[in-house]
Design an enzyme around this catalytic site. Structure first.
Site, PDB file in Angstrom:
ATOM      1  N   CYS A  26     -15.752 -27.990  43.478  1.00  0.00           N
ATOM      2  CA  CYS A  26     -15.218 -29.161  44.202  1.00  0.00           C
ATOM      3  C   CYS A  26     -14.703 -28.754  45.585  1.00  0.00           C
ATOM      4  O   CYS A  26     -13.696 -28.039  45.687  1.00  0.00           O
ATOM      5  CB  CYS A  26     -14.116 -29.810  43.362  1.00  0.00           C
ATOM      6  SG  CYS A  26     -13.089 -30.992  44.237  1.00  0.00           S
ATOM      7  N   CYS A  29     -11.151 -29.871  46.474  1.00  0.00           N
ATOM      8  CA  CYS A  29     -10.184 -29.088  45.692  1.00  0.00           C
ATOM      9  C   CYS A  29      -9.824 -27.797  46.426  1.00  0.00           C
ATOM     10  O   CYS A  29      -8.659 -27.371  46.426  1.00  0.00           O
ATOM     11  CB  CYS A  29     -10.761 -28.735  44.325  1.00  0.00           C
ATOM     12  SG  CYS A  29     -11.116 -30.154  43.260  1.00  0.00           S
TER      13      CYS A  29
END
Length: 262
Positions: A26, A29
């Site tokens: 991600c 993230c």
């Protein structure tokens, strides 16, 4: 496999725990993670950061309905009290934390607000006096002092305090208005169809019997909805809000009050 119950739920009874649900693939993230870690280090133990890899902990992710990442949830006393999804820049995240992190002083003030409506003022006099000596300049403490005066029957003193205090937070602005409404109730001269019910409510307040106050206010709502700009309705709502929706009296009388409005 992580022990979520121990690392998050149990720990959140000691300090707030910020949980970062993330995954290695991600991109957002990877942007958010170092910001969270930096702020957690700066917090110096005031709150804890726990990272949950959703690829490795799918059951935990499912339990907390994680549908997009990064997903951040703030736990306090075992419950999620705030959350967001997606990445945030540092300045915005600081604002979010400032808004949602529990404040021990505020929690203490809120507890005393409810206690002042449940027990005789003398029973918690020392707690309120100590708090006032330590934090007299805080608007929240001044509002507590206003309720303290109302409970002792010092209506004019309470009204003077309320005119001078200017809270910034919307929750406390609303609380100020609720206190002004109660001061209005206690200083009014009951007339008309609801005269007896309102007089009884005033007497019940002096005795510290909040259940009777609510009973009589609901009776007044049914007898004369329009008295003094709907004062019985406004005063009932003020008491409900100050006690909190989870309070037994609010749960007991909410439906009867709602029915009285129609």
């Amino acid at each position: 496999m992580m022990d979520f119950a121990k690392e998050v739920i149990a720990r959140s009874h000691e300090v707030p725990v910020l949980v970062d649900f993330w995954a290695p693939w991600c991109g957002p993230c990877q942007f958010l993670a170092p910001v969270l870690e930096k702020l957690a280090a700066e917090a110096q133990g005031q709150w804890a950061l726990v990272k949950v890899n959703t690829d490795e902990e799918p059951e935990i992710a499912a339990q907390y309905h994680i549908r997009g990442i990064p997903a951040v949830k703030l736990f306090h006393r075992g419950e999620v009290i705030a959350e967001f999804t997606g990445a945030m820049p540092e300045f915005q995240l600081k604002q979010w934390l400032a808004k949602h992190l529990p404040d021990p002083l505020r929690e203490r003030i809120e507890a005393l607000f409810v206690q002042l409506l449940e027990v005789a003022p003398a029973d918690i006099a020392k707690s309120i006096e100590d708090l006032y000596q330590q934090q007299a300049s805080k608007a929240e403490v001044q509002l507590l002092q206003a309720l303290w005066q109302l409970r002792q029957g010092n209506i004019q003193e309470a009204q003077s305090l309320l005119q001078e205090v200017h809270p910034q937070d919307m929750q406390w602005i609303e609380r100020k208005q609720h206190l002004l409404t109660l001061a209005e109730l206690l200083s009014c001269t009951p007339t008309g169809a609801a005269q007896n019910a309102l007089a009884n409510a005033q007497q019940a307040w002096k005795k510290g019997n909040m259940e009777q106050v609510i009973e009589q206010l609901i009776q007044a709502v049914m007898l004369d909805k329009r008295f003094q700009d709907e004062l019985p309705r406004r005063a009932t709502i003020a008491l409900f809000q100050l006690l909190g929706e989870s309070h037994p009296l609010v749960k007991q009388y909410r439906r009867r009050f709602d029915m009285a409005l129609y």
